[in-house]
Design a protein around this motif. Structure first.
Motif, PDB file in Angstrom:
ATOM      1  N   ARG A 128       0.853  -1.182   0.000  1.00  0.00           N
ATOM      2  CA  ARG A 128       0.000   0.000   0.000  1.00  0.00           C
ATOM      3  C   ARG A 128       0.890   1.234   0.000  1.00  0.00           C
ATOM      4  NH1 ARG A 128      -5.515  -0.936   1.462  1.00  0.00           N
ATOM      5  NH2 ARG A 128      -5.934  -3.095   0.805  1.00  0.00           N
ATOM      6  N   SER A 152      -9.977  -4.287  -7.720  1.00  0.00           N
ATOM      7  CA  SER A 152      -9.511  -3.994  -6.360  1.00  0.00           C
ATOM      8  C   SER A 152     -10.639  -3.455  -5.508  1.00  0.00           C
ATOM      9  CB  SER A 152      -8.367  -2.967  -6.401  1.00  0.00           C
ATOM     10  OG  SER A 152      -8.797  -1.754  -6.994  1.00  0.00           O
ATOM     11  N   VAL A 153     -11.764  -3.142  -6.150  1.00  0.00           N
ATOM     12  CA  VAL A 153     -12.947  -2.658  -5.449  1.00  0.00           C
ATOM     13  C   VAL A 153     -13.850  -3.845  -5.144  1.00  0.00           C
ATOM     14  CG1 VAL A 153     -15.027  -1.237  -5.617  1.00  0.00           C
ATOM     15  CG2 VAL A 153     -12.867  -0.393  -6.541  1.00  0.00           C
ATOM     16  N   ARG A 211      -7.284   6.043   4.626  1.00  0.00           N
ATOM     17  CA  ARG A 211      -7.010   4.633   4.384  1.00  0.00           C
ATOM     18  C   ARG A 211      -5.931   4.517   3.315  1.00  0.00           C
ATOM     19  NH1 ARG A 211      -7.152   0.839   7.452  1.00  0.00           N
ATOM     20  NH2 ARG A 211      -7.490  -0.676   5.800  1.00  0.00           N
ATOM     21  N   ASP A 215      -4.118   3.435   0.086  1.00  0.00           N
ATOM     22  CA  ASP A 215      -4.568   2.927  -1.210  1.00  0.00           C
ATOM     23  C   ASP A 215      -3.522   2.021  -1.838  1.00  0.00           C
ATOM     24  OD1 ASP A 215      -7.194   4.028  -1.783  1.00  0.00           O
ATOM     25  OD2 ASP A 215      -6.221   5.993  -1.770  1.00  0.00           O
ATOM     26  N   TYR A 239      -3.805   4.551  -7.514  1.00  0.00           N
ATOM     27  CA  TYR A 239      -4.765   5.612  -7.199  1.00  0.00           C
ATOM     28  C   TYR A 239      -4.064   6.932  -6.882  1.00  0.00           C
ATOM     29  CZ  TYR A 239      -9.086   2.958  -7.347  1.00  0.00           C
ATOM     30  OH  TYR A 239     -10.177   2.252  -7.776  1.00  0.00           O
ATOM     31  N   VAL A 240      -2.984   6.872  -6.123  1.00  0.00           N
ATOM     32  CA  VAL A 240      -2.311   8.126  -5.762  1.00  0.00           C
ATOM     33  C   VAL A 240      -1.672   8.797  -6.973  1.00  0.00           C
ATOM     34  CG1 VAL A 240      -1.873   7.429  -3.382  1.00  0.00           C
ATOM     35  CG2 VAL A 240      -0.192   6.911  -5.142  1.00  0.00           C
ATOM     36  N   SER A 279     -13.198   7.053   6.335  1.00  0.00           N
ATOM     37  CA  SER A 279     -13.566   5.673   6.677  1.00  0.00           C
ATOM     38  C   SER A 279     -14.895   5.638   7.410  1.00  0.00           C
ATOM     39  CB  SER A 279     -12.482   5.031   7.552  1.00  0.00           C
ATOM     40  OG  SER A 279     -11.258   4.978   6.874  1.00  0.00           O
ATOM     41  N   ASN A 302     -16.848   4.246  -7.667  1.00  0.00           N
ATOM     42  CA  ASN A 302     -15.763   4.451  -6.708  1.00  0.00           C
ATOM     43  C   ASN A 302     -14.782   5.501  -7.221  1.00  0.00           C
ATOM     44  OD1 ASN A 302     -13.971   3.467  -4.328  1.00  0.00           O
ATOM     45  ND2 ASN A 302     -12.637   3.312  -6.106  1.00  0.00           N
ATOM     46  N   ASP A 303     -14.388   5.367  -8.487  1.00  0.00           N
ATOM     47  CA  ASP A 303     -13.370   6.258  -9.054  1.00  0.00           C
ATOM     48  C   ASP A 303     -13.876   7.691  -9.248  1.00  0.00           C
ATOM     49  OD1 ASP A 303     -11.838   4.003  -9.094  1.00  0.00           O
ATOM     50  OD2 ASP A 303     -11.873   3.730 -11.269  1.00  0.00           O
ATOM     51  N   PHE A 356     -13.958   8.079  -4.350  1.00  0.00           N
ATOM     52  CA  PHE A 356     -12.538   8.416  -4.208  1.00  0.00           C
ATOM     53  C   PHE A 356     -12.310   9.929  -4.138  1.00  0.00           C
ATOM     54  CE2 PHE A 356      -8.243   9.141  -6.044  1.00  0.00           C
ATOM     55  CZ  PHE A 356      -7.506   8.540  -5.037  1.00  0.00           C
ATOM     56  N   LYS A 363     -13.441  11.194  -0.756  1.00  0.00           N
ATOM     57  CA  LYS A 363     -12.491  10.823   0.296  1.00  0.00           C
ATOM     58  C   LYS A 363     -11.303  11.773   0.308  1.00  0.00           C
ATOM     59  CE  LYS A 363     -13.393   5.838   0.665  1.00  0.00           C
ATOM     60  NZ  LYS A 363     -12.825   4.481   0.454  1.00  0.00           N
TER      61      LYS A 363
END
Length: 203
Positions: A45, A69-70, A110, A112, A116-117, A139, A159-160, A164, A167
Protein backbone atom coordinates in the motif's frame (compact mmCIF):
# COMPACT_ATOMS: atom_id res chain seq x y z
CA UNK A 1 2.18 15.46 15.63
CA UNK A 2 4.55 14.14 18.33
CA UNK A 3 1.57 13.55 20.62
CA UNK A 4 -0.21 11.68 17.82
CA UNK A 5 2.83 9.49 17.16
CA UNK A 6 3.35 8.63 20.83
CA UNK A 7 -0.36 7.92 21.25
CA UNK A 8 -0.32 5.63 18.19
CA UNK A 9 2.59 3.56 19.47
CA UNK A 10 1.21 3.30 22.99
CA UNK A 11 -2.32 2.32 21.98
CA UNK A 12 -1.20 -0.12 19.29
CA UNK A 13 1.18 -1.84 21.73
CA UNK A 14 -1.46 -2.34 24.40
CA UNK A 15 -4.07 -3.04 21.72
CA UNK A 16 -2.09 -6.00 20.43
CA UNK A 17 -1.80 -7.33 23.99
CA UNK A 18 -5.47 -6.80 24.86
CA UNK A 19 -6.77 -8.18 21.58
CA UNK A 20 -4.33 -11.10 21.44
CA UNK A 21 -7.07 -13.65 22.38
CA UNK A 22 -9.26 -12.28 19.56
CA UNK A 23 -6.36 -12.34 17.11
CA UNK A 24 -5.59 -15.93 18.11
CA UNK A 25 -9.21 -17.11 17.75
CA UNK A 26 -9.67 -15.40 14.38
CA UNK A 27 -6.42 -16.92 13.12
CA UNK A 28 -7.62 -20.41 14.13
CA UNK A 29 -11.01 -19.86 12.48
CA UNK A 30 -9.37 -18.77 9.22
CA UNK A 31 -7.06 -21.77 9.30
CA UNK A 32 -10.02 -24.13 9.85
CA UNK A 33 -12.74 -22.48 7.74
CA UNK A 34 -10.56 -21.08 4.96
CA UNK A 35 -7.86 -23.73 4.62
CA UNK A 36 -5.49 -23.78 1.69
CA UNK A 37 -4.25 -20.24 2.08
CA UNK A 38 -2.46 -17.87 4.45
CA UNK A 39 -4.08 -16.51 7.59
CA UNK A 40 -2.62 -13.06 7.03
CA UNK A 41 -3.19 -11.14 3.80
CA UNK A 42 -0.22 -8.97 2.84
CA UNK A 43 -0.37 -6.23 0.24
CA UNK A 44 1.73 -3.27 -0.82
CA UNK A 45 0.00 0.00 0.00
CA UNK A 46 1.06 3.62 -0.42
CA UNK A 47 2.08 5.29 2.82
CA UNK A 48 3.36 8.66 3.94
CA UNK A 49 5.21 10.62 1.25
CA UNK A 50 4.28 7.96 -1.30
CA UNK A 51 6.47 5.30 0.29
CA UNK A 52 5.29 1.73 -0.22
CA UNK A 53 4.85 -0.50 2.82
CA UNK A 54 3.40 -3.94 3.48
CA UNK A 55 -0.02 -3.80 5.13
CA UNK A 56 -1.27 -6.77 7.15
CA UNK A 57 -4.89 -7.88 7.42
CA UNK A 58 -6.69 -11.11 8.18
CA UNK A 59 -7.48 -12.83 4.89
CA UNK A 60 -11.16 -12.53 4.00
CA UNK A 61 -11.16 -13.67 0.37
CA UNK A 62 -10.54 -16.89 -1.50
CA UNK A 63 -6.99 -17.72 -2.55
CA UNK A 64 -5.88 -16.73 -6.04
CA UNK A 65 -8.90 -14.55 -6.76
CA UNK A 66 -8.73 -12.04 -9.57
CA UNK A 67 -10.84 -9.09 -10.53
CA UNK A 68 -11.22 -5.50 -9.40
CA UNK A 69 -9.51 -3.99 -6.36
CA UNK A 70 -12.95 -2.66 -5.45
CA UNK A 71 -15.06 -5.14 -3.49
CA UNK A 72 -18.81 -5.01 -2.92
CA UNK A 73 -21.17 -6.65 -0.47
CA UNK A 74 -21.97 -10.17 -1.64
CA UNK A 75 -18.77 -10.37 -3.71
CA UNK A 76 -18.20 -14.04 -4.55
CA UNK A 77 -14.52 -13.63 -3.69
CA UNK A 78 -15.37 -12.94 -0.04
CA UNK A 79 -15.83 -16.07 2.06
CA UNK A 80 -18.70 -16.40 4.60
CA UNK A 81 -16.20 -16.03 7.46
CA UNK A 82 -14.53 -13.17 5.62
CA UNK A 83 -17.86 -11.36 5.37
CA UNK A 84 -18.26 -11.54 9.16
CA UNK A 85 -14.70 -10.33 9.73
CA UNK A 86 -15.27 -7.39 7.38
CA UNK A 87 -18.64 -6.50 8.92
CA UNK A 88 -17.12 -6.11 12.39
CA UNK A 89 -13.77 -4.79 11.07
CA UNK A 90 -11.94 -7.72 12.70
CA UNK A 91 -9.95 -8.25 9.51
CA UNK A 92 -8.17 -4.95 10.22
CA UNK A 93 -6.87 -5.83 13.70
CA UNK A 94 -3.43 -6.92 12.37
CA UNK A 95 -2.96 -3.35 11.18
CA UNK A 96 -2.16 -2.51 14.80
CA UNK A 97 1.24 -4.05 13.99
CA UNK A 98 1.61 -1.56 11.13
CA UNK A 99 0.84 1.25 13.57
CA UNK A 100 3.37 -0.05 16.09
CA UNK A 101 6.00 -0.24 13.34
CA UNK A 102 5.27 3.34 12.32
CA UNK A 103 3.91 2.59 8.85
CA UNK A 104 0.41 3.66 9.81
CA UNK A 105 -1.49 5.75 12.34
CA UNK A 106 -4.64 4.90 14.25
CA UNK A 107 -6.41 7.78 12.45
CA UNK A 108 -5.75 8.97 8.93
CA UNK A 109 -6.63 8.31 5.29
CA UNK A 110 -7.01 4.63 4.38
CA UNK A 111 -3.90 3.44 2.50
CA UNK A 112 -4.57 2.93 -1.21
CA UNK A 113 -3.05 0.39 -3.55
CA UNK A 114 -0.45 1.77 -5.99
CA UNK A 115 -2.15 3.49 -8.90
CA UNK A 116 -4.77 5.61 -7.20
CA UNK A 117 -2.31 8.13 -5.76
CA UNK A 118 -0.90 8.63 -9.26
CA UNK A 119 -4.18 10.40 -10.05
CA UNK A 120 -3.65 13.02 -7.34
CA UNK A 121 -2.72 16.47 -8.61
CA UNK A 122 -1.89 19.81 -7.01
CA UNK A 123 -3.22 20.31 -3.50
CA UNK A 124 -4.62 16.77 -3.48
CA UNK A 125 -1.10 15.41 -3.03
CA UNK A 126 -0.96 16.96 0.44
CA UNK A 127 -2.88 13.88 1.57
CA UNK A 128 0.37 11.95 1.10
CA UNK A 129 1.95 13.99 3.91
CA UNK A 130 -0.23 12.01 6.32
CA UNK A 131 0.37 8.54 7.62
CA UNK A 132 -2.46 6.26 6.48
CA UNK A 133 -4.81 5.20 9.25
CA UNK A 134 -6.87 2.25 10.42
CA UNK A 135 -9.82 4.61 10.68
CA UNK A 136 -10.46 8.24 9.80
CA UNK A 137 -13.16 10.69 8.72
CA UNK A 138 -13.49 9.20 5.23
CA UNK A 139 -13.57 5.67 6.68
CA UNK A 140 -16.37 6.68 9.04
CA UNK A 141 -18.42 8.31 6.28
CA UNK A 142 -18.01 5.27 4.04
CA UNK A 143 -18.12 2.57 6.70
CA UNK A 144 -20.77 0.81 4.58
CA UNK A 145 -18.92 1.36 1.33
CA UNK A 146 -19.27 -2.24 0.13
CA UNK A 147 -23.05 -2.10 0.60
CA UNK A 148 -23.22 1.23 -1.22
CA UNK A 149 -21.17 -0.08 -4.15
CA UNK A 150 -23.38 -3.17 -4.41
CA UNK A 151 -26.33 -0.90 -5.22
CA UNK A 152 -24.79 0.83 -8.24
CA UNK A 153 -24.54 -0.48 -11.78
CA UNK A 154 -20.79 0.05 -12.15
CA UNK A 155 -19.02 -0.14 -8.74
CA UNK A 156 -15.55 0.58 -10.12
CA UNK A 157 -16.72 3.69 -11.98
CA UNK A 158 -18.75 4.94 -9.01
CA UNK A 159 -15.76 4.45 -6.71
CA UNK A 160 -13.37 6.26 -9.05
CA UNK A 161 -15.68 9.16 -9.94
CA UNK A 162 -17.65 9.71 -6.73
CA UNK A 163 -16.28 8.01 -3.62
CA UNK A 164 -12.54 8.42 -4.21
CA UNK A 165 -12.73 12.20 -4.93
CA UNK A 166 -14.97 12.69 -1.89
CA UNK A 167 -12.49 10.82 0.30
CA UNK A 168 -9.72 13.09 -0.95
CA UNK A 169 -11.83 16.14 -0.05
CA UNK A 170 -12.47 14.83 3.46
CA UNK A 171 -8.85 13.83 4.01
CA UNK A 172 -7.59 17.24 2.84
CA UNK A 173 -9.82 18.87 5.44
CA UNK A 174 -8.40 16.48 8.04
CA UNK A 175 -4.86 17.46 7.02
CA UNK A 176 -5.52 21.21 7.25
CA UNK A 177 -7.67 21.04 10.40
CA UNK A 178 -5.99 18.35 12.48
CA UNK A 179 -7.26 17.91 16.03
CA UNK A 180 -5.99 15.28 18.47
CA UNK A 181 -9.34 15.33 20.26
CA UNK A 182 -11.18 14.71 17.00
CA UNK A 183 -8.88 11.71 16.53
CA UNK A 184 -10.03 10.37 19.90
CA UNK A 185 -13.66 10.95 18.93
CA UNK A 186 -13.16 9.10 15.63
CA UNK A 187 -11.59 6.12 17.39
CA UNK A 188 -14.49 5.96 19.86
CA UNK A 189 -17.07 6.24 17.05
CA UNK A 190 -15.29 3.50 15.11
CA UNK A 191 -15.26 1.11 18.08
CA UNK A 192 -18.86 1.86 19.10
CA UNK A 193 -20.24 2.11 15.57
CA UNK A 194 -21.52 5.64 16.13
CA UNK A 195 -21.70 8.71 13.92
CA UNK A 196 -20.24 12.14 14.60
CA UNK A 197 -20.34 15.66 13.18
CA UNK A 198 -17.26 16.60 11.20
CA UNK A 199 -16.77 19.56 8.86
CA UNK A 200 -20.49 20.34 8.88
CA UNK A 201 -21.59 16.84 7.91
CA UNK A 202 -22.49 13.65 9.74
CA UNK A 203 -19.99 10.87 9.20
Amino acid sequence: MLLKSCFDRLVSFFGLIIFFPVLFIVAILIRVKMSGGPVIFKQNRVGKNGRLFTMYKFRSMTVGHGGSSVSVAGDSRITPLGAVLRKYKLDELPELWNVLKGDMSLVGPRPDVPGYVDCLIGEEREVLKLKPGITGPASLKYRNEEVLLAKVENPQKYNDEVIFPDKIRINLYYYHNYSFWKDIQMIVCTVLGRKMRYNNEII
